[in-house]
Design a protein around this motif. Sequence first.
Motif, PDB file in Angstrom:
ATOM      1  N   CYS B  40      22.657 -41.145  51.605  1.00  0.00           N
ATOM      2  CA  CYS B  40      21.734 -40.587  50.516  1.00  0.00           C
ATOM      3  C   CYS B  40      23.324 -40.331  50.322  1.00  0.00           C
ATOM      4  O   CYS B  40      24.080 -39.824  51.625  1.00  0.00           O
ATOM      5  N   PRO B  42      24.174 -36.574  49.136  1.00  0.00           N
ATOM      6  CA  PRO B  42      23.976 -36.765  49.649  1.00  0.00           C
ATOM      7  C   PRO B  42      22.180 -35.755  48.577  1.00  0.00           C
ATOM      8  O   PRO B  42      23.616 -35.253  47.506  1.00  0.00           O
ATOM      9  N   GLU B  43      21.227 -35.242  48.389  1.00  0.00           N
ATOM     10  CA  GLU B  43      21.005 -35.451  47.011  1.00  0.00           C
ATOM     11  C   GLU B  43      21.715 -33.466  47.075  1.00  0.00           C
ATOM     12  O   GLU B  43      21.905 -32.068  47.701  1.00  0.00           O
ATOM     13  N   ASN B  45      21.147 -30.573  45.531  1.00  0.00           N
ATOM     14  CA  ASN B  45      20.879 -28.849  45.126  1.00  0.00           C
ATOM     15  C   ASN B  45      20.047 -28.692  46.738  1.00  0.00           C
ATOM     16  O   ASN B  45      20.537 -27.541  47.264  1.00  0.00           O
ATOM     17  N   SER B  46      18.700 -30.128  47.253  1.00  0.00           N
ATOM     18  CA  SER B  46      18.380 -29.071  48.494  1.00  0.00           C
ATOM     19  C   SER B  46      19.491 -28.887  49.692  1.00  0.00           C
ATOM     20  O   SER B  46      19.748 -28.397  50.316  1.00  0.00           O
ATOM     21  N   VAL B  47      20.237 -30.201  49.119  1.00  0.00           N
ATOM     22  CA  VAL B  47      20.835 -30.801  51.145  1.00  0.00           C
ATOM     23  C   VAL B  47      22.252 -29.595  50.403  1.00  0.00           C
ATOM     24  O   VAL B  47      22.815 -28.747  51.704  1.00  0.00           O
ATOM     25  N   GLN B  48      23.011 -29.350  49.291  1.00  0.00           N
ATOM     26  CA  GLN B  48      23.345 -28.221  49.139  1.00  0.00           C
ATOM     27  C   GLN B  48      23.449 -27.165  49.408  1.00  0.00           C
ATOM     28  O   GLN B  48      23.998 -25.786  49.859  1.00  0.00           O
ATOM     29  N   SER B  49      22.344 -26.510  49.258  1.00  0.00           N
ATOM     30  CA  SER B  49      21.472 -25.229  49.485  1.00  0.00           C
ATOM     31  C   SER B  49      21.978 -24.852  50.797  1.00  0.00           C
ATOM     32  O   SER B  49      21.737 -23.773  51.382  1.00  0.00           O
ATOM     33  N   PHE B  50      21.367 -26.575  51.928  1.00  0.00           N
ATOM     34  CA  PHE B  50      20.586 -25.888  53.168  1.00  0.00           C
ATOM     35  C   PHE B  50      21.965 -25.647  54.017  1.00  0.00           C
ATOM     36  O   PHE B  50      22.369 -24.850  54.187  1.00  0.00           O
ATOM     37  N   SER B  51      23.571 -26.769  53.553  1.00  0.00           N
ATOM     38  CA  SER B  51      24.673 -26.528  54.137  1.00  0.00           C
ATOM     39  C   SER B  51      25.631 -27.008  53.142  1.00  0.00           C
ATOM     40  O   SER B  51      25.865 -28.564  52.932  1.00  0.00           O
ATOM     41  N   GLN B  52      26.225 -26.890  52.457  1.00  0.00           N
ATOM     42  CA  GLN B  52      27.435 -27.254  51.522  1.00  0.00           C
ATOM     43  C   GLN B  52      27.919 -27.755  51.863  1.00  0.00           C
ATOM     44  O   GLN B  52      28.651 -28.954  51.933  1.00  0.00           O
ATOM     45  N   TYR B  53      28.577 -27.531  53.289  1.00  0.00           N
ATOM     46  CA  TYR B  53      29.951 -27.890  53.944  1.00  0.00           C
ATOM     47  C   TYR B  53      29.103 -29.672  54.664  1.00  0.00           C
ATOM     48  O   TYR B  53      29.880 -30.534  54.951  1.00  0.00           O
ATOM     49  N   THR B  54      27.712 -29.951  54.794  1.00  0.00           N
ATOM     50  CA  THR B  54      27.221 -30.548  55.528  1.00  0.00           C
ATOM     51  C   THR B  54      27.208 -31.737  54.433  1.00  0.00           C
ATOM     52  O   THR B  54      27.503 -32.527  53.696  1.00  0.00           O
ATOM     53  N   LEU B  56      29.089 -31.639  51.352  1.00  0.00           N
ATOM     54  CA  LEU B  56      30.479 -32.057  51.041  1.00  0.00           C
ATOM     55  C   LEU B  56      30.500 -33.580  52.114  1.00  0.00           C
ATOM     56  O   LEU B  56      31.060 -34.301  51.789  1.00  0.00           O
ATOM     57  N   MET B  58      29.013 -34.887  54.388  1.00  0.00           N
ATOM     58  CA  MET B  58      28.437 -36.883  54.051  1.00  0.00           C
ATOM     59  C   MET B  58      29.070 -37.916  52.403  1.00  0.00           C
ATOM     60  O   MET B  58      28.645 -38.362  52.336  1.00  0.00           O
TER      61      MET B  58
END
Lengths: 167, 309
Positions: B40, B42-43, B45-54, B56, B58
């Motif tokens: 992915c 990754p998506e 909005n949601s993934v970045q809002s959950f963790s921008q580090y994760t 970035l 991915m």
Amino acid sequence: MRPVIWDDDEERVSDVRQAAQPCFQCGVCAASCPVFRVAPEFNPRIAVDEIVQTGTVAVTGREWYCAYCLMCEQRCPMGVALCEILVAIKNLSARDGKVPPSIVEMMDVIRFTGKVSHPSKGTTRRRRELGLPELPEVDAAEVQKLLEVTGAIDRLTRYREAECEPQ
Amino acid sequence: MKYAFFPGCTIADRLPFIEKSIRLVCPEYDIGLVGLPFTCCPEPNSVQSFSQYTWLTMAARNIAVAEEHDLDILTACAGCFESLAMAKHMLDTSADTRAHVNRALANIGREYTGQARVVHLLQVLHDDVGCKGIEERTLRQLRMRVVTHSGCHLLRPERVLQVDLAEAPAKLDALVRALGMESVDYMDKTMCCGAGIRGVNRDISFAVLREKFAGMSMVHPDAAVVFCPTCFISFEAGQRVVNRMFGTEYRLPVFYYTELLAVAMGLEGTESILSGHRVQGTEETVARAMGHGGTPAQAPMGTHGAREV
């Protein structure tokens, strides 16, 4: 604004405050926001104002209503990166385990499959009927490792704890 | 030109007929598509809002995979484009950020170097092939009045992505005109489709879509043309939900650009693409645009237009 990748909350809040500083409350962001138009309880202007006025980042839950369309940033006459500020606020609230369930679900699917959706039986059949090639296999273990080292697994755990023991 | 093709989860797993249309037209313009083991995006909005580090890291991993094969990435989804292009921007403009992300990537034996470019199919067709090149390859004109919607994540942030004008996008309009269609301007053209918060708040999300449809319906188009699979699902499947929730009667065919391009080029296999659509009358709309089926194109939204609630 710097991406939120360091684990220092204080530094992040000060980053957000600094990014919000040029705002003079003209309201173009709210006027351009598709969510505010139908749900005035979400107002990007007030989200930013709260930070400037109080010096703290208020986690209200409404920050998750941002659709990330970036129209507010596009129109801000002061160049305030509102969506980035909201991302930072959401990152802070996610750290405390405050995350909408749909996003936790999405993170779980990514964690175990590396993707946000699985092909259904119907899609797999359709792909074959259409003569589409097989998709290269995704290494889910690689994704799991990245989620682990970037703290996402911790956040998911914290969400589950928060869910079990409501404050 | 050969690219690492990044179909994205939504096209690959939910809209295979869109992938088919891309795979039909690309070879016609010598655009080679190489499949690589992408995750992915990754998506955005949601993934970045959950963790921008994760998010970035991915995205950096996906770009690194393309770099290992000396290929640029060709995206077909505005969301994938936004995530990969924004991540690239962050990694290319901050040595600190890049070093931090590369330390994470070292755990899986990969490294982001910044060599691969990230482009969207709209850019390749409009900027590289060009509208003249597109027009020359069409066998037939499609007589249709359409509204276009490029997608937020293809346009903004404008200063970073630099794909088209964020407030007055014109490239997708030029591309539909190259197929003989008329592109009609409409209110709220650059407004969001609402998909970004569908999981977080369904009611708000569909109210945003209702507003978007109100703007489009005013000009009575025959169809909407998009260049993003998420906007496609939002418009196509979403209009039924809007109708249920708000008592409207929208019935607007929706197309991903390359589907209509394949039809206009007269390529084999377009029937199987169009049969994947959910809005009643989609195939008839195309048949009418091609000059089949007698009566000139009738605006479905004009006929069944919005009713006051």
